[in-house]
Motif scaffolding. Structure first.
Motif, PDB file in Angstrom:
ATOM      1  N   VAL A   1      26.023  27.533  43.978  1.00 42.16           N
ATOM      2  CA  VAL A   1      25.146  28.679  44.227  1.00 42.16           C
ATOM      3  C   VAL A   1      25.095  28.972  45.732  1.00 42.16           C
ATOM      4  O   VAL A   1      24.910  28.057  46.531  1.00 42.16           O
ATOM      5  CB  VAL A   1      23.717  28.406  43.688  1.00 42.16           C
ATOM      6  CG1 VAL A   1      22.753  29.511  44.106  1.00 42.16           C
ATOM      7  CG2 VAL A   1      23.749  28.257  42.170  1.00 42.16           C
TER       8      VAL A   1
ATOM      9  N   ASP B   1      22.476  35.775  46.192  1.00 44.03           N
ATOM     10  CA  ASP B   1      23.610  35.529  45.297  1.00 44.03           C
ATOM     11  C   ASP B   1      23.176  36.083  43.942  1.00 44.03           C
ATOM     12  O   ASP B   1      22.228  35.582  43.334  1.00 44.03           O
ATOM     13  CB  ASP B   1      23.898  34.020  45.221  1.00 44.03           C
ATOM     14  CG  ASP B   1      25.179  33.706  44.450  1.00 44.03           C
ATOM     15  OD1 ASP B   1      25.736  34.628  43.811  1.00 44.03           O
ATOM     16  OD2 ASP B   1      25.613  32.536  44.481  1.00 44.03           O
TER      17      ASP B   1
ATOM     18  N   THR C   1      24.900  33.928  39.004  1.00 46.32           N
ATOM     19  CA  THR C   1      24.890  32.476  38.770  1.00 46.32           C
ATOM     20  C   THR C   1      24.588  32.186  37.298  1.00 46.32           C
ATOM     21  O   THR C   1      23.845  32.919  36.655  1.00 46.32           O
ATOM     22  CB  THR C   1      23.830  31.750  39.645  1.00 46.32           C
ATOM     23  OG1 THR C   1      22.522  31.939  39.082  1.00 46.32           O
ATOM     24  CG2 THR C   1      23.845  32.249  41.093  1.00 46.32           C
TER      25      THR C   1
ATOM     26  N   ASN D   1      19.362  25.950  39.885  1.00 48.70           N
ATOM     27  CA  ASN D   1      20.006  27.027  40.657  1.00 48.70           C
ATOM     28  C   ASN D   1      19.090  27.549  41.765  1.00 48.70           C
ATOM     29  O   ASN D   1      19.554  27.864  42.857  1.00 48.70           O
ATOM     30  CB  ASN D   1      20.400  28.185  39.726  1.00 48.70           C
ATOM     31  CG  ASN D   1      21.679  27.902  38.955  1.00 48.70           C
ATOM     32  OD1 ASN D   1      22.117  26.758  38.872  1.00 48.70           O
ATOM     33  ND2 ASN D   1      22.290  28.927  38.380  1.00 48.70           N
TER      34      ASN D   1
ATOM     35  N   SER E   1      29.717  37.473  45.291  1.00 43.24           N
ATOM     36  CA  SER E   1      29.109  36.567  44.308  1.00 43.24           C
ATOM     37  C   SER E   1      29.810  35.229  44.239  1.00 43.24           C
ATOM     38  O   SER E   1      31.028  35.157  44.368  1.00 43.24           O
ATOM     39  CB  SER E   1      29.178  37.160  42.907  1.00 43.24           C
ATOM     40  OG  SER E   1      28.669  38.447  42.877  1.00 43.24           O
ATOM     41  N   SER E   2      29.008  34.186  43.982  1.00 42.51           N
ATOM     42  CA  SER E   2      29.597  32.856  43.796  1.00 42.51           C
ATOM     43  C   SER E   2      30.091  32.676  42.360  1.00 42.51           C
ATOM     44  O   SER E   2      30.983  31.893  42.121  1.00 42.51           O
ATOM     45  CB  SER E   2      28.557  31.772  44.095  1.00 42.51           C
ATOM     46  OG  SER E   2      27.559  31.750  43.078  1.00 42.51           O
ATOM     47  N   ASP E   3      29.478  33.402  41.392  1.00 37.87           N
ATOM     48  CA  ASP E   3      29.777  33.172  39.972  1.00 37.87           C
ATOM     49  C   ASP E   3      29.632  31.682  39.672  1.00 37.87           C
ATOM     50  O   ASP E   3      30.440  31.101  38.946  1.00 37.87           O
ATOM     51  CB  ASP E   3      31.199  33.666  39.649  1.00 37.87           C
ATOM     52  CG  ASP E   3      31.455  33.818  38.156  1.00 37.87           C
ATOM     53  OD1 ASP E   3      30.537  33.540  37.362  1.00 37.87           O
ATOM     54  OD2 ASP E   3      32.582  34.190  37.792  1.00 37.87           O
ATOM     55  N   ALA E   4      28.590  31.075  40.259  1.00 41.76           N
ATOM     56  CA  ALA E   4      28.409  29.622  40.151  1.00 41.76           C
ATOM     57  C   ALA E   4      28.134  29.215  38.712  1.00 41.76           C
ATOM     58  O   ALA E   4      27.290  29.797  38.039  1.00 41.76           O
ATOM     59  CB  ALA E   4      27.254  29.178  41.039  1.00 41.76           C
ATOM     60  N   HIS E   5      28.870  28.216  38.252  1.00 40.70           N
ATOM     61  CA  HIS E   5      28.593  27.609  36.958  1.00 40.70           C
ATOM     62  C   HIS E   5      28.001  26.218  37.158  1.00 40.70           C
ATOM     63  O   HIS E   5      27.729  25.508  36.199  1.00 40.70           O
ATOM     64  CB  HIS E   5      29.864  27.536  36.101  1.00 40.70           C
ATOM     65  CG  HIS E   5      30.277  28.868  35.522  1.00 40.70           C
ATOM     66  ND1 HIS E   5      30.715  29.913  36.291  1.00 40.70           N
ATOM     67  CD2 HIS E   5      30.299  29.321  34.233  1.00 40.70           C
ATOM     68  CE1 HIS E   5      31.001  30.957  35.501  1.00 40.70           C
ATOM     69  NE2 HIS E   5      30.761  30.628  34.258  1.00 40.70           N
TER      70      HIS E   5
END
Ligand SMILES: [Zn+2]
Ligand SMILES: [Zn+2]
Length: 258
Positions: free
Chosen positions: A234, A12, A15, A29, A225-229
């Protein structure tokens, strides 16, 4: 299922952490990525050009992030932790809010067109932000008056991204076309030439199928992509993987699947 290729993400590359406006630390993460079964995770906080404290406080932050990334690489040998950034387009000439000297030292450079940024000059702020906001807010009954502005915004948005990937080291363009109109074909062609991938972002995956099909026709590669915030997001790549499948992409066209 006969004829169907199994695809499994192993990384990923997008993040966020508390260094920008994510909720987890670098280590949070990394632990989440291990739990998700990933072999690689990139820490890609927003560049300093954002307003409202969204981005890193300054480019010096990358030294602090680097220290955390190195500590995690030492502590968790089973995963490769990459130091990256999600840089902002801050100029119509494709300028980014992170200097090339820093970009060259990172493991993954993501760049995207965001509306919550300060342009390099007032003219850039108008072109990158203002004009796009006016086009978005234009009431339906006034669309005919906004048509010319919308057309010029689309050309300028596309040009800025094309120039960014041509002039700078950019590995992945984040969420292309989100909130701002672009010529997907033209961007995909420039990215294919520059060796830059286009992102299929989980958060906007459902709007992405057309974009992916058009871009794929130009021979560009993709990254899911997750673009995890938040750490719990993640490695959550399934919606993007589903779009990739529906668009008929093979594993050879996606950076982070096998
Ligand atoms: Zn963000
Ligand atoms: Zn992001």
């Amino acid at each position: 299922m006969p004829g169907k290729i199994m695809m499994k993400p192993f990384a990923d590359y997008h993040t966020h952490t508390i260094y920008s406006h994510g909720t987890g630390t670098v280590e949070d993460n990394v632990v989440a990525a291990i739990k998700a079964g990933l072999e690689e995770v990139a820490i890609t906080d927003h560049g300093p050009g954002n307003i409202f404290n969204i981005g890193v406080k300054g480019i010096e932050a990358f030294e602090d992030i680097r220290r955390d990334v190195e500590a995690c690489n030492a502590k968790y040998p089973n995963i490769k932790v990459l130091l990256g950034v999600e840089a902002n387009i801050t100029g119509l000439d494709g300028s980014l809010d992170v200097p090339d000297s820093i970009l060259q030292g990172l493991d993954k450079v993501l760049a995207g067109h965001h509306l919550l940024v300060r342009g390099k000059t007032p003219r850039d702020t108008w072109g990158i932000v203002g004009r796009n906001v006016v086009v978005r807010l234009c009431p339906r009954r006034l669309q005919h008056l906004c048509a010319d502005l919308a057309r010029r915004a689309r050309v300028a948005n596309t040009d800025a991204l094309v120039r960014a990937v041509t002039a700078h080291r950019v590995d992945i363009v984040t969420h292309p076309g989100l909130m701002v109109s672009i010529d997907t074909k033209e961007l995909a062609r420039a990215c294919a030439l520059a060796g830059t991938a286009l992102e299929i972002n989980v958060k906007h995956a459902m709007e992405s199928l057309d974009f992916v099909m058009v871009a794929a026709g130009e021979g560009v590669k993709f990254a899911l992509s997750s673009d995890a915030h938040r750490p719990e997001d993640v490695g959550r790549l399934e919606p993007a993987l589903e779009i990739a499948r529906r668009a008929g992409l093979g594993p050879d066209m996606i950076l982070n699947v096998r």
